[in-house]
Design a protein around this motif. Structure first.
Motif, PDB file in Angstrom:
ATOM      1  N   LYS A   8       9.179   2.982  -4.577  1.00 12.37           N
ATOM      2  CA  LYS A   8       9.948   2.777  -3.356  1.00 12.37           C
ATOM      3  C   LYS A   8       9.894   4.028  -2.497  1.00 12.37           C
ATOM      4  O   LYS A   8       9.906   5.117  -3.044  1.00 12.37           O
ATOM      5  N   PRO A   9       9.874   3.930  -1.194  1.00 10.84           N
ATOM      6  CA  PRO A   9       9.814   2.671  -0.449  1.00 10.84           C
ATOM      7  C   PRO A   9       8.371   2.179  -0.281  1.00 10.84           C
ATOM      8  O   PRO A   9       7.470   2.982  -0.120  1.00 10.84           O
ATOM      9  N   PHE A  10       8.203   0.874  -0.336  1.00  8.64           N
ATOM     10  CA  PHE A  10       6.867   0.283  -0.181  1.00  8.64           C
ATOM     11  C   PHE A  10       6.924  -0.730   0.960  1.00  8.64           C
ATOM     12  O   PHE A  10       8.013  -1.171   1.351  1.00  8.64           O
ATOM     13  N   HIS A  11       5.772  -1.104   1.461  1.00 12.82           N
ATOM     14  CA  HIS A  11       5.727  -2.147   2.482  1.00 12.82           C
ATOM     15  C   HIS A  11       5.562  -3.500   1.809  1.00 12.82           C
ATOM     16  O   HIS A  11       4.881  -3.618   0.797  1.00 12.82           O
ATOM     17  N   LEU A  12       6.209  -4.507   2.358  1.00 13.06           N
ATOM     18  CA  LEU A  12       6.195  -5.822   1.723  1.00 13.06           C
ATOM     19  C   LEU A  12       4.792  -6.399   1.545  1.00 13.06           C
ATOM     20  O   LEU A  12       4.486  -6.931   0.482  1.00 13.06           O
TER      21      LEU A  12
END
Lengths: 428, 235
Positions: free
Chosen positions: B105-109
């Protein structure tokens, strides 16, 4: 106040030296008197005293003969004896004086040696180099309670105070690092939610029918997305700085330089394209594998590239090549941009990756480059930046762009030692 | 693969992340169930899922416990870990507990959805015995030969036994990250007394034989700070 209670002072070194010198003088005087007596007695016993006139008559009777009495002792007049004794006394006193002086010198030498030896031992143990994570020199042996003993115990007091101070500073530092790590960690969940919101909003935004509104929405969300990504990079930089400050051990692994360069440029390609810049990697042929912390080198490269993308006009190039640094053979990772060049401090470009808290710039490069410096230094390497000069006939100083680089010592992966348990080595 | 939509269990305690995950995964065509705690996840995992998306830091315990329990019970369901912890040791720990992959995290969907799809695709095709292909490589487990290009023709590698075992293992699990200890365990066996360096040096030898440029390997990739993986092919 910490430390051992200071002991009561007794005789100092000066007093002791006086006692010793007085003792030695007294001893040699007594010795000298005794020795003179012995010599005189020995001389007296050896002669037969005869009246001077009688002796003269005897000598006239038997010229050229050694005159002795009935017990075989040489005959001497009292006046002759006194003359002889005076002559001998000169030699005896001279000799005794010499003996006395050398005796005093010898004793003095031994005494002063003992004093200086203790001082030197103390000085040597104080002068030991102090390295981080190491014990301070000491505790010092106090021994006899003279001036040196007092010095040693004062040094011990000081050492205890320094230790307490260092422990306190270390505790504060640890707390600060833990705090940074916690902040960086706790920022991730809200950041994740924000990232996901923007991703979903972008998806929804695509469905807007009105072209102009769709475009505006796309541009707004694109900017938001860039900022979220930069925010994410910042949280990782913070964590990395905190961990590298903690002298966190490097996680060494074999690092193929080409793969590292490709991974880094690949990760930064989207950002570069969004900003309208090209990005490419140029790895010199036959660059050997490194033994390094691959993940950290990757972070450092990504930070250099991100920085270069922000400052470039059109293109960013990552070059990897062998070089010889002051610390020996090294691999050099250099990122070139075609921007305005690094800001100057006097005649030279500014130092790379030194956090300058009061000279804030318009971007996050400060923290990112600080990570580059820390990573390079943790590997025993170095970091730097140059401006590539541009030939201008007008003489105005302009640059073709900046090159920011770091060098990592080439610790090549060791040759594999044949292992008898391994069938790969057994079958040949 | 079943004709119905793949079933995914999401274990995540943060409500906003949960909502977005649910939305994105449903949108991508998955049948998604969501639970909030480790206890609920244990109960839910009794049912059959095609994939579990697991957050590690849960209010009532560490997600890696669930991974260990499921693997201990012989469940092979693919597990993708979501974590806010970003140190190599923590990634290694997650993989060694038995997770198949991790996302930090954070990641892109879209990135997450791609990982989920990749994991679902891979889980269906573990090859045992016989002949396997990956990208332009092939291995024949019967004759213990491996090469590049068409079967048996073109280039045949001269591999030592361990190098062949390592290559065969990696080719049979493309795209999956393995820690050095896991590779030592699976390829050399439990009783072999080697260490991470043994794996590094065999990977190096293998790369020298199969890669076109061993300074920039395209088959056996480095998973920085963690281990190695066979690059996923463009199929």
């Amino acid at each position: 106040m910490t430390g051992a209670p200071r002991p009561k002072r007794r005789h100092g070194i000066g007093a002791r030296l006086t006692f010793i010198v007085a003792g030695v003088v007294l001893a040699s005087m007594v010795l000298a008197f005794n020795v003179e007596g012995w010599v005189a007695r020995a001389l007296t016993l050896d002669f037969a005293f005869v009246d001077a006139e009688e002796l003269a008559a005897l000598r006239r009777e038997r010229p050229g003969e050694d005159l002795v009495d009935e017990r075989g002792r040489p005959m001497l007049s009292y006046e002759e004896y006194q003359q002889l004794a005076r002559q001998r006394n000169v030699y005896v006193h001279l000799g005794l004086g010499l003996v006395g002086v050398s005796f005093a010198l010898g004793v003095g030498f031994i005494v002063s040696r003992r004093v200086t030896r203790r001082v030197r031992a103390l000085a040597e143990s104080v002068a030991q180099p102090v390295q981080s994570g190491q014990e301070l020199p000491g505790p010092f042996r106090v021994g006899r309670l003279d001036e040196i003993g007092i010095l040693a115990s004062a040094l011990n007091d000081m050492r205890d105070r320094i230790k307490a101070l260092v422990a306190e500073l270390e505790r504060q530092d640890r707390e600060r690092r833990d705090w940074i790590a916690m902040v960086s960690h706790d920022l991730r969940n809200p950041l994740q939610a924000l990232t996901a919101c923007i991703d979903r909003a972008s998806e929804e935004g695509e469905k807007i029918r009105d072209d102009q509104r769709r475009e505006t929405m796309g541009r707004l969300l694109g900017t938001a997305r860039l900022d979220v990504d930069r925010f994410r990079a910042l949280t990782i930089d913070l964590l990395d700085i905190a961990r590298l400050d903690a002298a966190d051990a490097l996680n060494l692994e074999p690092v193929p330089p080409g793969e590292l360069a490709r991974t880094a440029t690949h990760a930064m390609r989207v950002l570069a394209e969004q900003q309208g810049r090209t990005i490419e990697a140029a790895v010199a042929p036959r660059c050997p594998e490194l033994l390094a912390d691959g993940r950290r080198l990757l972070r450092a490269l990504e930070n250099l590239l991100r920085n270069a993308i922000q400052h470039a006009e059109r293109s960013v190039v990552l070059r990897v090549e062998r070089t010889v640094a002051p610390f020996g053979p090294a691999l050099r990772f250099a990122v070139e941009d075609d921007g305005q060049g690094l800001p100057l401090e006097g005649d030279a470009p500014v130092a790379i990756g030194k956090l300058r808290l009061h000279k804030s710039r318009d971007d996050s490069a400060g923290l990112g480059l600080a990570v580059v410096r820390k990573v390079a230094e943790a590997h025993g390497g170095r970091v730097g930046g140059d401006n590539r000069p541009l030939r201008e006939p007008s003489g105005v100083r302009r640059f073709a762009g900046a090159t920011v680089w770091f060098e990592v010592p080439l610790r090549e992966v060791e040759a594999f030692e044949d292992d008898p348990d391994d069938p790969d080595d057994a079958d040949e | 693969m079943t004709p119905s939509e793949p079933r995914i269990l999401v274990v995540e305690d943060d409500s906003r992340i949960r909502t977005e995950l649910l939305d994105a995964l449903r949108h991508a065509g998955f049948d998604v169930s969501v639970v909030v705690t480790l206890g609920m996840a244990r109960a839910a995992a009794e049912r059959k899922f095609d994939l579990i998306l697991l957050n590690l830091g849960l209010p009532d315990g560490d997600g890696s416990e669930l991974v260990r329990e499921l693997r201990g019970a012989g469940r092979a369901v693919p597990i993708l870990i979501l974590t806010a912890r970003d140190t190599p040791e923590q990634r290694v720990a997650g993989l060694e507990a038995g997770a198949d992959d991790y996302v930090v995290k954070p990641f892109h969907l879209p990135e997450l959805v791609a990982r989920v799809r990749g994991l679902l695709r891979r889980s269906g095709r573990d090859v045992e015995g016989g002949f396997a292909r990956h990208k332009d490589l092939w291995i024949d487990l019967e004759t213990r030969r491996a090469g590049r290009g068409e079967d048996g023709s073109a280039e045949v590698f001269t591999l030592k036994p361990r190098e062949f075992d390592l290559l065969a293992f990696l080719i049979r699990h493309p795209g999956r990250a393995w820690t050095r200890d896991q590779l030592l365990d699976r390829v050399w066996g439990n009783d072999y007394k080697g260490d991470a360096r043994t794996v590094d040096l065999h990977v190096r030898r293998l790369r020298a034989k199969i890669e076109l440029d061993s300074a920039d390997p395209r088959y056996i990739e480095t998973v920085w700070g963690v281990g190695y993986r066979m690059a996923e092919g463009t199929e």
